[in-house]
Design an enzyme around this catalytic site. Structure first.
Site, PDB file in Angstrom:
ATOM      1  CE  LYS A 163      -4.163  -1.834   0.817  1.00  0.00           C
ATOM      2  NZ  LYS A 163      -5.511  -1.889  -0.308  1.00  0.00           N
ATOM      3  CE  LYS A 262     -10.926  -5.287  -3.870  1.00  0.00           C
ATOM      4  NZ  LYS A 262     -10.493  -4.194  -2.929  1.00  0.00           N
TER       5      LYS A 262
HETATM    6  O1  OSB Z   1      -7.822  -1.791  -2.181  1.00  0.00           O
HETATM    7  O2  OSB Z   1      -7.507  -3.777  -2.638  1.00  0.00           O
HETATM    8  C1  OSB Z   1      -7.699  -2.935  -1.764  1.00  0.00           C
HETATM    9  C2  OSB Z   1      -8.452  -4.585   1.569  1.00  0.00           C
HETATM   10  C3  OSB Z   1      -9.446  -4.151   1.913  1.00  0.00           C
HETATM   11  C4  OSB Z   1     -10.085  -2.977   1.248  1.00  0.00           C
HETATM   12  C5  OSB Z   1      -9.468  -2.590  -0.052  1.00  0.00           C
HETATM   13  C6  OSB Z   1      -8.340  -3.445  -0.521  1.00  0.00           C
HETATM   14  C7  OSB Z   1      -7.605  -4.664   0.321  1.00  0.00           C
HETATM   15  C8  OSB Z   1      -6.646  -5.064  -0.384  1.00  0.00           C
HETATM   16  C9  OSB Z   1      -6.641  -6.548  -0.177  1.00  0.00           C
HETATM   17  O3  OSB Z   1      -5.512  -4.586  -0.661  1.00  0.00           O
HETATM   18  C10 OSB Z   1      -6.019  -7.198   0.918  1.00  0.00           C
HETATM   19  C11 OSB Z   1      -6.524  -8.556   1.264  1.00  0.00           C
HETATM   20  O4  OSB Z   1      -7.416  -8.999   1.003  1.00  0.00           O
HETATM   21  O5  OSB Z   1      -5.490  -9.292   1.479  1.00  0.00           O
HETATM   22 MG    MG Z   2      -7.327  -1.977  -4.045  1.00  0.00          MG
END
Ligand code: OSB
Ligand code: MG
Length: 367
Positions: A163, A262
């Site tokens: 991130k 998703k």
């Molecule tokens: O932006 O992909 C995203 C997790 C929660 C909300 C948004 C995101 C994410 C992740 C995936 O980056 C994390 C995971 O499930 O391992």
């Molecule tokens: Mg994302």
């Protein structure tokens, strides 16, 4: 398909370690487990993936429960659908609320596959018996991120996402790239930048990222098309693609080279599969995104990822990435960066009722 009863379990579990983005930190996860039961007592499972607060999407556990209880469950119980494909159109009178819709729609697909006695992924037309996993680092600082990535690599993950935000992106990516020169590495910005940051983002090209996810506005498609023209790095859209129509817009504008699909964000299998098909025809690549979810959603993500177009590792990790013990059996296990797709009917996993009870806040039945 006669649906006799629907059960909602609202659950809450602590993450093993907090998961941080520039938007905040997730310490514990609430979720909604859905059971859809037919007149023979067969059960299909779904999971509501909205968070407790609206930091990622406007939907929350609270709004999902409201829409499920007051609107979608009554609609489904009085419908006479003959195939799970009819659920998404049945819900077309309800605007958005995609995570609530997907929780039910996915449960009906699982039930349908169980009625046929077949694995859901085969019913969907999936072709992969093994899917590639990916892990996401969610540590607040550089040293901790490096340590997390070392752990993921040790566990066999071949594709790692970190991130990022404008304050730390360059230093963080340089540190990770130096430590792991050959790693399939990507970054997720969760909308931390604006077009004014274009020159700044161009500097990240040197890190040979697989892609950068959702750099600009959560509902932007147009500005991403301007940015993609400036970057060598592939843009991937997440937040701003909530429907087939959004995907069409992004593809025709050239806003991205990847879309992260998703099930929850788009409203279930019908929109997810049509998005996958469209992207395949138009040369935009897809992979399956994650939501720090429990096992039911993980199992659905695995089924979705067996479709031909999902040829890039997904954000699907082991149950043990986030949970001391998941609510399914068997748990999802990543071995050498891969997950074996279950052969049992439906999503191929059962609820672990003992664990479910431990983490349950309450359960309600509708008929
Ligand atoms: O932006 O992909 C995203 C997790 C929660 C909300 C948004 C995101 C994410 C992740 C995936 O980056 C994390 C995971 O499930 O391992
Ligand atoms: Mg994302």
């Amino acid at each position: 398909m006669k649906i006799d009863k629907i059960i909602l379990h609202v659950i809450k579990m602590k993450l093993k370690k907090p998961f941080s983005t520039h938007l905040g930190t997730v310490n514990e996860r609430e979720g909604i487990i859905v059971e859809v039961i037919d007149d023979n007592g067969l059960r299909g499972y779904g999971e509501g993936v909205a968070f407790s607060t609206p930091w990622y999407t406007e939907e929350t556990v609270g709004t999902s429960l409201h829409i499920l209880k007051e609107v979608l469950i009554p609609l489904l119980l009085k419908s006479s659908i003959t195939h799970p494909k009819e659920v998404f159109p049945l819900f077309s009178t309800v605007r958005r609320n995609n995570m609530a819709k997907a929780a039910l729609e996915c449960a009906v697909w699982d039930l349908y596959a169980k009625q046929l006695g077949q694995p859901l992924w085969k019913v969907l037309g999936g072709t992969r018996e093994v899917i590639e996993a990916g892990a996401v680092a969610g540590a607040p600082a550089i040293e901790e991120t490096i340590a997390q990535v070392h752990g993921f690599v040790r566990d066999g993950y071949k594709r790692i996402k970190v991130k990022i935000s404008p304050e730390t992106d360059y230093e963080l990516l340089r540190a990770v790239r130096e430590e792991f020169p050959q790693l399939k590495l990507m970054a997720d910005a969760n909308s931390a930048y604006t077009l004014k940051d274009t020159a700044h983002l161009k500097r990240l090209d040197e890190f040979r990222l697989e892609m950068i996810e959702q750099p600009l506005g959560i509902d932007d498609i147009y500005e991403h098309s301007l940015l993609q023209k400036e970057l060598k790095t592939n843009v991937c859209l997440d937040e701003s693609i909530t429907s087939l129509h959004d995907a069409k817009s992004a593809i025709s504008l050239g806003s991205c080279r990847f879309i992260n699909i998703k099930l929850g964000r788009v409203g279930g299998y019908v929109p997810a599969v049509s998005m996958h098909d469209l992207c395949g025809q138009q040369g935009v690549r897809v992979w399956c995104g994650g939501m720090i979810e429990f096992g039911i959603s993980r199992a659905h993500n695995i089924a979705l990822s067996t479709l031909k177009g999902f040829d890039f590792p997904s954000d699907i990790s082991s149950s043990s990435r986030y949970w001391k013990e998941d609510i399914i059996e068997p748990e999802v296990v990543v071995e050498n960066g891969k997950i074996s797709v279950p052969e049992a009917p439906g999503i191929g996993v059962e609820l672990n009722r003992r664990r479910l009870k431990q983490v349950s806040l309450y359960t309600e039945e509708y008929s």
